[in-house]
Scaffold this motif. Structure first.
Motif, PDB file in Angstrom:
ATOM      1  N   ASP A  24       0.829  -1.214   0.000  1.00  0.00           N
ATOM      2  CA  ASP A  24       0.000   0.000   0.000  1.00  0.00           C
ATOM      3  C   ASP A  24       0.862   1.262   0.000  1.00  0.00           C
ATOM      4  O   ASP A  24       0.552   2.229  -0.721  1.00  0.00           O
ATOM      5  N   LEU A  25       1.912   1.277   0.794  1.00  0.00           N
ATOM      6  CA  LEU A  25       2.786   2.450   0.840  1.00  0.00           C
ATOM      7  C   LEU A  25       3.455   2.682  -0.508  1.00  0.00           C
ATOM      8  O   LEU A  25       3.575   3.825  -0.977  1.00  0.00           O
ATOM      9  N   ASP A  26       3.867   1.594  -1.142  1.00  0.00           N
ATOM     10  CA  ASP A  26       4.518   1.703  -2.447  1.00  0.00           C
ATOM     11  C   ASP A  26       3.524   2.185  -3.499  1.00  0.00           C
ATOM     12  O   ASP A  26       3.834   3.070  -4.319  1.00  0.00           O
ATOM     13  N   ALA A  27       2.329   1.622  -3.499  1.00  0.00           N
ATOM     14  CA  ALA A  27       1.318   2.003  -4.498  1.00  0.00           C
ATOM     15  C   ALA A  27       0.918   3.465  -4.351  1.00  0.00           C
ATOM     16  O   ALA A  27       0.608   4.140  -5.350  1.00  0.00           O
ATOM     17  N   ALA A  28       0.939   3.984  -3.142  1.00  0.00           N
ATOM     18  CA  ALA A  28       0.564   5.382  -2.903  1.00  0.00           C
ATOM     19  C   ALA A  28       1.667   6.352  -3.291  1.00  0.00           C
ATOM     20  O   ALA A  28       1.432   7.562  -3.344  1.00  0.00           O
ATOM     21  N   GLY A  29       2.866   5.847  -3.569  1.00  0.00           N
ATOM     22  CA  GLY A  29       3.994   6.742  -3.844  1.00  0.00           C
ATOM     23  C   GLY A  29       4.533   7.411  -2.589  1.00  0.00           C
ATOM     24  O   GLY A  29       5.014   8.545  -2.646  1.00  0.00           O
ATOM     25  N   PHE A  30       4.435   6.695  -1.461  1.00  0.00           N
ATOM     26  CA  PHE A  30       4.868   7.243  -0.179  1.00  0.00           C
ATOM     27  C   PHE A  30       6.393   7.140  -0.085  1.00  0.00           C
ATOM     28  O   PHE A  30       6.951   6.247   0.553  1.00  0.00           O
TER      29      PHE A  30
END
Length: 516
Positions: A24-30
């Protein structure tokens, strides 16, 4: 004079949750770049100073996305609507993130219970990026920190990670791992890492961080100092120990992340004296620490005494010295107690009373580099120096500098003056020469050798030294260069050698000259 009293969350490291959360963090561009782009340079600078108003306004002006939600929660430490939080964790699910201890939900709003932010770095293994969980800071809490607070990434973090020698080894010990960041860095150059801490919360968070970033091979152990590794040896030891000097006075908060529970600088002394027992022959250690100055006793002289009778090479670099008032103010503010309050004044008084009673006149801070001698070998390096903060201010590449200095010390120990005179030296590629002239003069008034990397050392040079260094291109031996200079200048060759050979040793040790 008490620390914060808020409830700290229990962090649960479930591989299924951390894997989904990472997705999720990766997909959000965090990422560092993604978060910085949300509010810009000025707002980021204000946030660093403890002012989040500009960053909040920047997010309020943007459409809500998983990235803005993550930034609001975990970087700014502010609640968001539950529906926004649910959309930010489509893979892990909001309930799983709550169960892991990262959030709490009430009245249809999600509140952060930890700080979680992206972290980027570059080392000899290449560029890397992680997500790091730690406890909420003073800005998010609005109060002083709890005594069990687990610290995140700060200046000391990047300094120590930069000091780590980037040479592959088998086993590394991270003594006092905190949030686990040093153990994670060490794992990039080690087959196995043992990470210890006296705080079970710190170990829970460090284990969570390792899982979140897909890092295995770290053995997390509970216990004080070397107790969890009795009888074990390591190729490398790294430590940012809880070295902060804290009065052992009732009512003074004792923060686990920075206070080892000993009087004065006894914890640093204990760690340094324990290294020999836990380093393999030839093994190294890189640490941060404080040391006290006492009436009539220099701080570095006290540190020097801690190494007497050991088979340890020691290089101690003092970067800063603070008077008792400044030292007390620094660490009281660090705990979240604000100047101008009665609690702040009382804590300053406790620190000053402690320093006066123990005859402390100042506190030095810096780096400690240690190497255990090879079996049957002798000590090759004992160097205790003060390097201004303005030199080597970027810690990222200091690990390579540490490795070069240790190699240079070994080379110099194997070369007496006869062998040094027969050696061929070259000028390091980052060395330049500055010359200053009086108007109208053909000859320079001042010549300075300038190191571009490492600690950026500056060495004033007379004509003979400048000419000697300029001739060190690997073609001629040191003796041949000195002989040629003696003929040109009309100086006795032995006198010139007696002057230049010790300086050449210093330049080799500092990395301005290297053996060809």
């Amino acid at each position: 004079m008490t620390a914060g009293t808020h409830t700290l969350p229990t962090i649960v490291a479930d591989p299924a949750v951390t894997t989904a959360l990472a997705a999720d963090l990766d997909a959000a561009g965090f990422s560092v770049e993604g978060v910085d782009a949300l509010w810009g340079v000025d707002a980021a600078a204000a946030l660093h100073r403890g002012n989040r108003v500009a960053a909040v306004r920047a997010l309020d002006a943007r459409p809500t996305t998983p990235l803005t939600t993550l930034a609001m929660l975990f970087v700014l430490g502010l609640p968001v609507p539950r529906t926004d939080a649910e959309q930010a964790f489509p893979t892990a699910g909001l309930d799983a993130v709550v169960s892991a201890g990262l959030l709490r939900v009430d009245d249809d709003r999600a509140h952060p219970t930890v700080d979680l932010r992206p972290y980027a770095f570059v080392d000899d293994a290449g560029a890397g990026s992680w997500w790091i969980v730690s406890d909420l800071g003073e800005l998010a809490l609005g109060s002083a920190l709890d005594e069990e607070h687990v610290l995140g990434i700060g200046g000391a973090t990047t300094t120590l990670s930069g000091l780590q020698v980037p040479v592959p080894v088998h086993r590394v010990l991270d003594l006092g791992t905190g949030c686990g960041i040093q153990a994670m860095h060490a794992r990039r150059f080690a087959d196995e890492v043992v990470a210890t801490d006296i705080s079970r919360r710190a170990l829970d968070i460090a284990r969570f961080n390792a899982q979140l970033n897909g890092i295995d091979g770290i053995d997390f152990r509970f216990g004080s100092l070397f107790e969890p590794v009795v009888g074990e040896r390591f190729d490398r030891i790294v430590s940012n120990p809880p070295f902060v000097i804290t009065p052992r006075t009732e009512g003074v908060p004792s923060y686990e992340y920075r206070d080892g529970g000993m009087v004065g600088d006894a914890l640093v002394e204990t760690v340094l004296r324990g290294l020999a027992e836990h380093l393999e022959p030839g093994g190294t250690a890189q640490l941060l620490g404080n040391w006290e100055y006492h009436w009539g006793v220099d701080g570095l002289d006290r540190v020097r005494a801690w190494f007497e009778g050991t088979d340890l090479d020691a290089w101690v670099i003092e970067r800063e010295r603070q008077d008792p008032n400044a030292y007390a103010e620094t660490w009281i503010r660090d705990g979240g107690t604000k100047p101008g309050t009665a609690a702040f004044d009382q804590l300053v008084g406790a620190w000053l009373d402690d320093f006066r009673e123990r005859r402390v006149t100042g506190v030095g801070f810096g780096y400690v580099v240690v190497r255990r001698a090879q079996t049957g070998g002798s000590v090759e390096l004992r160097r205790f120096e003060r390097v201004p903060e303005t030199l080597g201010s970027n810690p990222a590449g200091l690990g390579a500098t540490v490795a070069r200095v240790l190699d240079a010390a070994a080379w110099l120990a194997a070369h007496d003056d006869v062998a040094l005179a027969a050696a061929h030296l070259t000028v390091a590629g980052d060395v330049t020469e500055e010359r200053y002239y009086w108007p109208g003069n053909d000859d320079p008034t001042v010549m300075t050798l300038v190191q571009g990397g490492g600690f950026g050392r500056r060495v004033d040079a007379d004509t003979a030294l400048a000419a000697f260094v300029g001739a060190c291109d690997g073609e001629l031996s040191v003796a041949a260069i000195i002989g040629a200079l003696a003929q040109i200048t009309g100086v006795d060759e032995q006198v010139l050698a007696a002057d230049l050979l010790p300086t050449a040793r210093d330049l080799v040790l500092d990395g301005l000259l290297t053996p060809a």
